[in-house]
Write a protein that holds these residues in place. Structure first.
Motif, short mmCIF file in Angstrom:
data_model
loop_
_atom_site.label_atom_id
_atom_site.label_comp_id
_atom_site.label_asym_id
_atom_site.label_seq_id
_atom_site.Cartn_x
_atom_site.Cartn_y
_atom_site.Cartn_z
N ILE A 165 15.44 -3.29 9.49
CA ILE A 165 16.50 -2.80 8.48
C ILE A 165 17.60 -2.30 9.15
CG2 ILE A 165 16.80 -0.95 6.68
CD1 ILE A 165 14.10 -1.51 5.66
N THR A 166 18.75 -2.61 8.69
CA THR A 166 20.01 -1.88 9.13
C THR A 166 20.59 -1.23 7.95
OG1 THR A 166 20.53 -3.62 10.51
CG2 THR A 166 22.35 -2.37 10.05
N VAL A 167 20.95 0.21 8.38
CA VAL A 167 21.58 1.18 7.24
C VAL A 167 22.84 1.85 8.05
CG1 VAL A 167 19.33 1.72 6.00
CG2 VAL A 167 20.34 3.16 7.84
N SER A 168 23.61 2.28 7.04
CA SER A 168 24.73 3.14 7.68
C SER A 168 24.28 4.23 7.89
CB SER A 168 26.03 2.83 6.73
OG SER A 168 26.32 1.39 6.50
N GLU A 169 25.16 5.00 8.80
CA GLU A 169 24.83 6.55 8.92
C GLU A 169 25.28 7.09 7.89
OE1 GLU A 169 26.82 8.11 12.36
OE2 GLU A 169 25.12 9.61 12.81
N GLY A 170 24.55 8.01 7.44
CA GLY A 170 24.69 8.69 6.14
C GLY A 170 24.09 8.37 4.93
N ALA A 171 23.49 7.18 4.95
CA ALA A 171 23.10 6.52 3.70
C ALA A 171 21.59 6.80 3.71
CB ALA A 171 23.15 4.81 4.08
N SER A 172 21.03 6.38 2.55
CA SER A 172 19.55 6.82 2.45
C SER A 172 18.65 5.63 2.94
CB SER A 172 19.25 6.98 0.78
OG SER A 172 19.48 5.95 0.27
N LEU A 173 17.40 6.03 3.33
CA LEU A 173 16.29 5.01 3.82
C LEU A 173 15.34 5.11 3.14
CD1 LEU A 173 15.65 3.13 6.20
CD2 LEU A 173 14.77 5.36 7.29
N GLU A 174 14.58 3.83 2.82
CA GLU A 174 13.09 3.72 2.58
C GLU A 174 12.58 2.52 3.16
OE1 GLU A 174 12.47 2.95 -1.90
OE2 GLU A 174 10.28 3.78 -1.44
N LEU A 175 11.40 2.99 4.04
CA LEU A 175 10.78 1.84 4.66
C LEU A 175 9.44 1.72 3.82
CD1 LEU A 175 11.22 3.03 8.37
CD2 LEU A 175 12.69 1.47 7.08
N ARG A 176 9.12 0.42 3.82
CA ARG A 176 7.91 0.21 2.68
C ARG A 176 6.39 -0.11 3.54
NH1 ARG A 176 9.37 -4.88 -0.46
NH2 ARG A 176 10.39 -5.47 1.45
N CYS A 177 5.58 0.49 3.03
CA CYS A 177 4.17 0.51 3.46
C CYS A 177 3.15 0.13 2.43
CB CYS A 177 3.98 1.70 4.36
SG CYS A 177 2.12 1.49 5.01
N ASN A 178 2.48 -0.71 2.66
CA ASN A 178 1.23 -1.31 1.46
C ASN A 178 -0.02 -1.05 2.59
OD1 ASN A 178 3.69 -2.97 0.35
ND2 ASN A 178 2.42 -1.81 -1.09
N TYR A 179 -1.00 -0.66 2.15
CA TYR A 179 -2.37 -0.64 2.65
C TYR A 179 -3.44 -1.26 1.83
CZ TYR A 179 -3.41 3.26 -0.32
OH TYR A 179 -3.99 3.89 -1.49
N SER A 180 -4.48 -1.57 2.57
CA SER A 180 -5.62 -2.02 1.95
C SER A 180 -6.66 -1.18 2.75
CB SER A 180 -5.90 -3.74 2.11
OG SER A 180 -7.07 -4.00 1.59
N TYR A 181 -7.47 -0.63 1.78
CA TYR A 181 -8.44 0.41 2.33
C TYR A 181 -9.48 0.61 1.09
CZ TYR A 181 -10.91 3.92 5.04
OH TYR A 181 -12.03 4.70 5.75
N GLY A 182 -10.98 0.58 1.36
CA GLY A 182 -11.92 0.68 0.46
C GLY A 182 -12.03 1.94 -0.38
N ALA A 183 -11.65 3.15 0.46
CA ALA A 183 -11.72 4.51 -0.13
C ALA A 183 -10.42 5.08 0.11
CB ALA A 183 -12.82 5.26 0.74
N THR A 184 -10.61 6.35 -0.22
CA THR A 184 -9.19 7.17 -0.11
C THR A 184 -8.97 7.32 1.43
OG1 THR A 184 -9.84 8.55 -1.85
CG2 THR A 184 -7.94 9.60 -0.41
N PRO A 185 -7.75 6.81 1.85
CA PRO A 185 -7.41 6.59 3.09
C PRO A 185 -6.74 7.76 3.62
CG PRO A 185 -5.65 5.59 1.79
CD PRO A 185 -6.53 6.31 0.64
N TYR A 186 -6.73 7.89 5.04
CA TYR A 186 -5.73 8.91 5.68
C TYR A 186 -4.36 7.79 5.93
CZ TYR A 186 -9.38 12.36 6.40
OH TYR A 186 -10.37 13.27 6.33
#
Lengths: 113, 116
Positions: A11-32
Motif C-alpha cells: 500500500i502507498t499512502v501520502s505522508e499525513g494521510a490516514s491508513l488502514e491495513l486489512r487483516c482477516n483471520y480464521s480460528y475456532g475459538a476466541t483468538p489472540y
C-alpha cells in the motif's frame, strides 16, 4: 486450523494521510490477535494486541486496531502517517497462551512525500 | 540475555552442505519458536518448543530440517543437504508462556541463509 489473510501485498499512502491495513483471520475459538511491524534492517516489533475486552485497542506509535468478530477482522489504522512508518506490517493470530502464533503474508507500506 | 540472540547473522553455503543455526532466547522464556521468512513472503511457522519438547513441528518443510532445544534454553535448527530453496531468513522468537504471559513474541534479528 488457524490462518491469517492480509489481502494487500503493498500500500502507498501520502505522508499525513490516514491508513488502514486489512487483516482477516480464521480460528475456532476466541483468538489472540497481534500486529507486528518490521522496519528495514530491524527485527519484528509488537505494535498492539487484542486478547479480550474493549474491541478497539491502542498501540505504540499512534496505531490502533479494531476487532470485529462478525467479520473475523482485525484491521490496523493510523489517522496520520509519518514517513518513518514505512515498513512491513504483519497480522498474527495466536492460540491461548501464545502457542503456535501464525502470521499473515504481510503488507508493505510505502509513504510518499 | 537482554534479547533473543541468533547466530550466525549471515551464512552462505554450497548446495548439499549441512548448516546449523543457533538461537539463544530471553532468559526465563519457556517457549521458543522458529519461523522462516523468504523474500516477499510472510513468516512461515516451522516449529515451537515448550521447554525442551516440541509439541508442534508440523511446519518443518521436510525431513532435512530438524531442531532441538537443550536445558530449556538454547535451540539449534539444523538443515541437512541444503537446497537453493532453503535460502531465507530464519527467525527465532521466545515467549514467557508462564503466569506473566502477554502473548508477545520477542524476535531475534534472524539468520540469513544463502545457498549457492
Amino acid at each position: 486450523a488457524q490462518s491469517v489473510t492480509q489481502p494487500d501485498i503493498h500500500i502507498t499512502v501520502s505522508e499525513g494521510a490516514s491508513l488502514e491495513l486489512r487483516c482477516n483471520y480464521s480460528y475456532g475459538a476466541t483468538p489472540y490477535l497481534f500486529w507486528y511491524v518490521q522496519s528495514p534492517g530491524q527485527g519484528l516489533q509488537l505494535l498492539l494486541k487484542y486478547f479480550s475486552g474493549d474491541t478497539l485497542v491502542q498501540g505504540i506509535k499512534g496505531f490502533e486496531a479494531e476487532f470485529k468478530r462478525s467479520q473475523s477482522s482485525f484491521n490496523l489504522r493510523k489517522p496520520s502517517v509519518h514517513w518513518s512508518d514505512a515498513a512491513e506490517y504483519f497480522c498474527a493470530v495466536g492460540a491461548t497462551g501464545g502457542f503456535k502464533t501464525i502470521f499473515g503474508a504481510g503488507t508493505r507500506l510505502f509513504v510518499k512525500a | 540475555g537482554a534479547g533473543v540472540s541468533q547466530s550466525p547473522s549471515n551464512k552462505v553455503t554450497e548446495k548439499g552442505k549441512d548448516v546449523e543455526l543457533r538461537c539463544d532466547p530471553i532468559s526465563g522464556h519457556t517457549a521458543l519458536y522458529w519461523y522462516r521468512q523468504s523474500l516477499g513472503q510472510g513468516l512461515e511457522f516451522l516449529i515451537y518448543f515448550q521447554g525442551n519438547s516440541a509439541p508442534d513441528k508440523s511446519g518443518l518443510p521436510s525431513d532435512r530440517f530438524s531442531a532441538e532445544r537443550t536445558g530449556g534454553s538454547v535451540s539449534t535448527l539444523t538443515i541437512q543437504r541444503t537446497q537453493q530453496e532453503d535460502s531465507a531468513v530464519y527467525l527465532c522468537a521466545s515467549i514467557n508462556s508462564g503466569g506473566t504471559n502477554t502473548g508477545e513474541l520477542f524476535f531475534g534479528e534472524g539468520s540469513r541463509l544463502t545457498v549457492l
